[in-house]
Design a protein around this motif. Sequence first.
Motif, mmCIF file in Angstrom:
data_model
loop_
_atom_site.group_PDB
_atom_site.id
_atom_site.type_symbol
_atom_site.label_atom_id
_atom_site.label_comp_id
_atom_site.label_asym_id
_atom_site.label_seq_id
_atom_site.Cartn_x
_atom_site.Cartn_y
_atom_site.Cartn_z
ATOM 1 N N ALA A 88 0.828 -1.214 0.000
ATOM 2 C CA ALA A 88 0.000 0.000 0.000
ATOM 3 C C ALA A 88 0.856 1.255 0.000
ATOM 4 C CB ALA A 88 -0.931 -0.003 1.212
ATOM 5 N N VAL A 89 1.978 1.213 0.704
ATOM 6 C CA VAL A 89 2.890 2.352 0.745
ATOM 7 C C VAL A 89 3.541 2.547 -0.618
ATOM 8 C CG1 VAL A 89 5.012 3.262 1.768
ATOM 9 C CG2 VAL A 89 3.330 2.092 3.210
ATOM 10 N N ILE A 90 4.023 1.459 -1.195
ATOM 11 C CA ILE A 90 4.642 1.529 -2.524
ATOM 12 C C ILE A 90 3.638 2.075 -3.536
ATOM 13 C CG2 ILE A 90 5.712 0.186 -4.387
ATOM 14 C CD1 ILE A 90 6.657 -1.780 -2.210
ATOM 15 N N GLY A 91 2.390 1.649 -3.418
ATOM 16 C CA GLY A 91 1.357 2.109 -4.336
ATOM 17 C C GLY A 91 1.163 3.613 -4.274
ATOM 18 N N GLN A 92 1.192 4.182 -3.074
ATOM 19 C CA GLN A 92 1.028 5.632 -2.942
ATOM 20 C C GLN A 92 2.205 6.386 -3.565
ATOM 21 O OE1 GLN A 92 -0.740 7.018 1.033
ATOM 22 N NE2 GLN A 92 -0.110 4.939 1.519
ATOM 23 N N VAL A 93 3.414 5.864 -3.386
ATOM 24 C CA VAL A 93 4.590 6.505 -3.984
ATOM 25 C C VAL A 93 4.554 6.374 -5.499
ATOM 26 C CG1 VAL A 93 7.115 6.479 -4.101
ATOM 27 C CG2 VAL A 93 5.958 6.157 -1.901
ATOM 28 N N MET A 94 4.176 5.195 -5.991
ATOM 29 C CA MET A 94 4.102 4.993 -7.432
ATOM 30 C C MET A 94 3.004 5.847 -8.058
ATOM 31 S SD MET A 94 6.527 3.226 -8.524
ATOM 32 C CE MET A 94 5.878 3.164 -10.200
ATOM 33 N N ASP A 95 1.939 6.110 -7.320
ATOM 34 C CA ASP A 95 0.891 6.989 -7.840
ATOM 35 C C ASP A 95 1.453 8.379 -8.102
ATOM 36 O OD1 ASP A 95 -2.066 7.630 -8.286
ATOM 37 O OD2 ASP A 95 -1.532 9.083 -6.740
ATOM 38 N N TYR A 96 2.314 8.871 -7.205
ATOM 39 C CA TYR A 96 2.965 10.160 -7.420
ATOM 40 C C TYR A 96 3.855 10.079 -8.658
ATOM 41 C CZ TYR A 96 5.390 14.544 -6.344
ATOM 42 O OH TYR A 96 5.898 15.819 -6.409
ATOM 43 N N ALA A 97 4.634 8.983 -8.780
ATOM 44 C CA ALA A 97 5.566 8.841 -9.892
ATOM 45 C C ALA A 97 4.845 8.754 -11.228
ATOM 46 C CB ALA A 97 6.436 7.604 -9.683
ATOM 47 N N GLU A 98 3.815 7.948 -11.292
ATOM 48 C CA GLU A 98 3.131 7.717 -12.561
ATOM 49 C C GLU A 98 2.334 8.942 -13.024
ATOM 50 O OE1 GLU A 98 0.964 4.229 -11.612
ATOM 51 O OE2 GLU A 98 2.674 2.883 -11.908
ATOM 52 N N ASN A 99 2.038 9.838 -12.092
ATOM 53 C CA ASN A 99 1.358 11.085 -12.448
ATOM 54 C C ASN A 99 2.296 12.279 -12.251
ATOM 55 O OD1 ASN A 99 -1.645 10.254 -12.859
ATOM 56 N ND2 ASN A 99 -1.013 9.192 -10.994
ATOM 57 N N ALA A 100 3.596 12.030 -12.497
ATOM 58 C CA ALA A 100 4.625 13.016 -12.177
ATOM 59 C C ALA A 100 4.416 14.333 -12.908
ATOM 60 C CB ALA A 100 6.006 12.445 -12.490
ATOM 61 N N ALA A 101 4.072 14.289 -14.193
ATOM 62 C CA ALA A 101 3.916 15.532 -14.955
ATOM 63 C C ALA A 101 2.888 16.446 -14.305
ATOM 64 C CB ALA A 101 3.526 15.218 -16.399
ATOM 65 N N ARG A 102 1.751 15.877 -13.893
ATOM 66 C CA ARG A 102 0.702 16.669 -13.257
ATOM 67 C C ARG A 102 1.129 17.113 -11.854
ATOM 68 N NH1 ARG A 102 -2.278 19.485 -15.704
ATOM 69 N NH2 ARG A 102 -1.293 20.969 -14.321
ATOM 70 N N ARG A 103 1.743 16.201 -11.092
ATOM 71 C CA ARG A 103 2.162 16.526 -9.726
ATOM 72 C C ARG A 103 3.187 17.668 -9.727
ATOM 73 N NH1 ARG A 103 -1.510 13.366 -8.955
ATOM 74 N NH2 ARG A 103 -1.560 11.622 -7.481
ATOM 75 N N VAL A 104 4.158 17.589 -10.639
ATOM 76 C CA VAL A 104 5.202 18.617 -10.692
ATOM 77 C C VAL A 104 4.614 19.935 -11.175
ATOM 78 C CG1 VAL A 104 7.369 19.289 -11.811
ATOM 79 C CG2 VAL A 104 7.059 16.944 -10.985
ATOM 80 N N ALA A 105 3.760 19.890 -12.180
ATOM 81 C CA ALA A 105 3.141 21.119 -12.693
ATOM 82 C C ALA A 105 2.311 21.806 -11.615
ATOM 83 C CB ALA A 105 2.269 20.805 -13.906
ATOM 84 N N ASP A 106 1.677 21.014 -10.745
ATOM 85 C CA ASP A 106 0.838 21.565 -9.680
ATOM 86 C C ASP A 106 1.632 21.935 -8.427
ATOM 87 O OD1 ASP A 106 -1.357 21.220 -11.297
ATOM 88 O OD2 ASP A 106 -2.017 19.353 -10.349
ATOM 89 N N GLY A 107 2.929 21.630 -8.420
ATOM 90 C CA GLY A 107 3.732 21.910 -7.233
ATOM 91 C C GLY A 107 3.349 21.055 -6.052
ATOM 92 N N ARG A 108 2.987 19.799 -6.326
ATOM 93 C CA ARG A 108 2.504 18.912 -5.269
ATOM 94 C C ARG A 108 3.678 18.297 -4.507
ATOM 95 N NH1 ARG A 108 -2.271 18.994 -2.774
ATOM 96 N NH2 ARG A 108 -2.543 17.113 -1.556
ATOM 97 N N ASN A 109 3.754 18.564 -3.211
ATOM 98 C CA ASN A 109 4.828 18.039 -2.370
ATOM 99 C C ASN A 109 4.474 16.646 -1.865
ATOM 100 O OD1 ASN A 109 6.236 20.668 -2.390
ATOM 101 N ND2 ASN A 109 4.497 21.332 -1.155
ATOM 102 N N LEU A 110 5.501 15.920 -1.427
ATOM 103 C CA LEU A 110 5.298 14.574 -0.895
ATOM 104 C C LEU A 110 6.169 14.426 0.345
ATOM 105 C CD1 LEU A 110 4.009 11.740 -1.356
ATOM 106 C CD2 LEU A 110 6.095 11.128 -2.603
ATOM 107 N N ILE A 111 5.580 13.926 1.420
ATOM 108 C CA ILE A 111 6.305 13.746 2.669
ATOM 109 C C ILE A 111 6.193 12.293 3.091
ATOM 110 C CG2 ILE A 111 6.504 14.438 5.092
ATOM 111 C CD1 ILE A 111 5.314 17.153 4.235
ATOM 112 N N LEU A 112 7.326 11.604 3.098
ATOM 113 C CA LEU A 112 7.407 10.206 3.513
ATOM 114 C C LEU A 112 7.880 10.188 4.961
ATOM 115 C CD1 LEU A 112 9.278 8.850 0.348
ATOM 116 C CD2 LEU A 112 6.809 8.916 0.738
ATOM 117 N N TRP A 113 7.019 9.765 5.880
ATOM 118 C CA TRP A 113 7.373 9.856 7.285
ATOM 119 C C TRP A 113 7.146 8.546 8.008
ATOM 120 C CZ3 TRP A 113 4.090 9.294 11.554
ATOM 121 C CH2 TRP A 113 2.737 9.198 11.260
ATOM 122 N N SER A 114 7.898 8.372 9.057
ATOM 123 C CA SER A 114 7.733 7.217 9.936
ATOM 124 C C SER A 114 8.409 7.543 11.252
ATOM 125 C CB SER A 114 8.371 5.958 9.338
ATOM 126 O OG SER A 114 8.370 4.899 10.281
#
Length: 268
Positions: A88-114
């Motif tokens: 499930a964690v890998i899936g969330q990270v891959m969702d960001y990667a696979e939609n990278a063009a949109r995420r980067v254009a929107d300035g979408r940040n990602l915080i991986l925490w534990s």
Amino acid sequence: MPLSNADLNRLKNARPRLWDSPDTSCITCLKQNGNTYRWFADDTRESVATYECDCRAQWLLHMWLLNAGIGTNYQKLSWNDVSAIPAAVIGQVMDYAENAARRVADGRNLILWSASPGTGKTLLLSLLCKFLMIQGIQVHFSQFNEIIDLFTQSWRDQSEREQWNRRVRNVDVLGIDDMGKEHKGRLEMVEAMVDQIIRARVSDSAPTIITTNLTPDQMLAGYGGYVMSLLTEQADFVEVTGSDFRPRRRELSRQEADLGLARPITAV
């Protein structure tokens, strides 16, 4: 993607033991056995095959990733090495990667925490950075303490200041590893640096990807509420759950050494 002469010279100055020529040496095949190396035949790791080494391609990839701040160890790891991280964690990270063009254009940040160490946050960040680079996105990966040191040093000339701005403030995607591990005696200066960098990047809709052992609430409280609220308004938080995968990683590394295997540098 070839490096500029300025970037190549910077790497040489920073790394006295830099692999400087694929014609005379290779960190993958070691120029042994006819420039071949042994590695697993497939993802099952059940059989071993011998591969002809493309030393020049390995060298170019090595330099390209080093220039982005990704060290040799993580250059050799791939998505096959995330098996200990929950799907499930890998899936969330891959969702960001696979939609990278949109995420980067929107300035979408990602915080991986534990709250726990060793769960694979840095591995995920390095793999995500490599994935983004393949898409033609400019990435810089850095330890948080390294950014602090750069921020506080005296610049020798304007070119160093410009390089700082290009690689940290203005890069398409900035990856910050281990935010929260800085020396607590530097807190006031750290807050000033975070305010300057994050404020500028949020203003430019330039994404920042962060790994940290701080909880979301601790991040908001630790670096000045206003600037961190700017960051988190456009951020996805992913809790990297699971057990410490480093003992398993050490065991696999020992097995590879016992078998005389060589991990190639990979961008995927």
